[in-house]
Design a protein around this motif. Structure first.
Motif, PDB file in Angstrom:
ATOM      1  N   HIS A   3       3.684  31.908   6.588  1.00 47.94           N
ATOM      2  CA  HIS A   3       2.271  31.664   6.321  1.00 47.94           C
ATOM      3  C   HIS A   3       1.838  30.322   6.902  1.00 47.94           C
ATOM      4  O   HIS A   3       2.574  29.350   6.831  1.00 47.94           O
ATOM      5  N   GLN A   4       0.628  30.316   7.460  1.00 48.19           N
ATOM      6  CA  GLN A   4      -0.012  29.097   7.919  1.00 48.19           C
ATOM      7  C   GLN A   4      -1.354  28.990   7.216  1.00 48.19           C
ATOM      8  O   GLN A   4      -1.869  29.974   6.687  1.00 48.19           O
ATOM      9  N   ILE A  31      -3.036  41.776   3.030  1.00 47.45           N
ATOM     10  CA  ILE A  31      -2.074  41.430   4.080  1.00 47.45           C
ATOM     11  C   ILE A  31      -0.966  40.510   3.570  1.00 47.45           C
ATOM     12  O   ILE A  31      -0.142  40.043   4.344  1.00 47.45           O
ATOM     13  N   GLY A  32      -0.966  40.239   2.262  1.00 49.28           N
ATOM     14  CA  GLY A  32       0.073  39.387   1.687  1.00 49.28           C
ATOM     15  C   GLY A  32      -0.243  37.910   1.763  1.00 49.28           C
ATOM     16  O   GLY A  32       0.640  37.082   1.568  1.00 49.28           O
ATOM     17  N   GLY A  33      -1.497  37.585   2.027  1.00 52.12           N
ATOM     18  CA  GLY A  33      -1.900  36.190   2.117  1.00 52.12           C
ATOM     19  C   GLY A  33      -2.381  35.651   0.784  1.00 52.12           C
ATOM     20  O   GLY A  33      -2.352  36.340  -0.242  1.00 52.12           O
ATOM     21  N   ALA A  47      -4.063  31.152   3.339  1.00 55.92           N
ATOM     22  CA  ALA A  47      -2.734  31.092   3.957  1.00 55.92           C
ATOM     23  C   ALA A  47      -2.295  32.521   4.226  1.00 55.92           C
ATOM     24  O   ALA A  47      -2.318  33.359   3.322  1.00 55.92           O
ATOM     25  N   PHE A  48      -1.961  32.795   5.474  1.00 59.91           N
ATOM     26  CA  PHE A  48      -1.456  34.114   5.849  1.00 59.91           C
ATOM     27  C   PHE A  48      -0.701  33.994   7.156  1.00 59.91           C
ATOM     28  O   PHE A  48      -0.740  32.957   7.822  1.00 59.91           O
ATOM     29  N   PHE A  84      -3.662  23.845  -4.141  1.00 57.43           N
ATOM     30  CA  PHE A  84      -3.226  25.021  -3.399  1.00 57.43           C
ATOM     31  C   PHE A  84      -2.041  25.688  -4.108  1.00 57.43           C
ATOM     32  O   PHE A  84      -2.006  26.910  -4.259  1.00 57.43           O
ATOM     33  N   ALA A  85      -1.072  24.889  -4.537  1.00 58.40           N
ATOM     34  CA  ALA A  85       0.105  25.435  -5.212  1.00 58.40           C
ATOM     35  C   ALA A  85      -0.282  26.139  -6.513  1.00 58.40           C
ATOM     36  O   ALA A  85       0.249  27.213  -6.824  1.00 58.40           O
TER      37      ALA A  85
END
Length: 146
Positions: A3-4, A31-33, A47-48, A84-85
């Motif tokens: 992920h970016q 998409i799992g992001g 993030a994806f 974010f976390a």
């Protein structure tokens, strides 16, 4: 899958369109992001895996989608990383709960953490600067070197 962080900015005409924003959030989830943060009236920090960036660039509500890099020495960088976390942890917990409910009838409503879209009352003022430096550089190619 790696992920970016990406900034997804909506067209001005779509910024108050809840359906468009929900569709983007649902797409990130599918998409799992992860949705790291909703910013301003029409941007998401997500993030994806970079393979999905063209999907977002083609989305009719999206004006721009590009890689985002935080200045690691910025005054608010640690606060953002913690935020974010926390948001990723909440989304992972929600996804784990959905997996347990697979045998049950489908749950109603979104499968991601509800977004809060901030609409600042004041225009940008330097006195309120956070020290966050954001750039939308294209992702760098990764090498397979060990």
């Amino acid at each position: 899958m790696s992920h970016q962080i990406f900034l997804i900015s909506l067209h001005v005409a779509e910024q108050d369109n809840d359906a468009a924003r929900d569709d983007l959030a649902e797409t990130v989830h599918r998409i799992g992001g992860f949705i790291l943060m909703a910013t301003g009236a029409g941007a998401l920090i997500t993030a994806f895996d970079e393979q999905w960036m063209p999907l977002f660039k083609r989305h009719p509500a999206v004006e721009t989608c590009g890689a985002l890099t935080l200045d690691p020495h910025g005054a608010a960088a640690d606060k953002l990383r913690h935020l974010f976390a926390a948001n990723v942890a909440a989304q992972l917990a929600g996804r784990a709960g959905l997996q347990k409910e697979c045998e049950a009838p489908p749950a109603q409503g979104p499968r991601y953490r509800p977004l809060v879209w901030h609409r600042p009352a004041l225009q940008y003022q330097p006195a309120y600067a956070t020290g966050i430096s954001v750039s939308t550089n294209q992702p760098t190619a990764r090498s397979n070197q060990s």
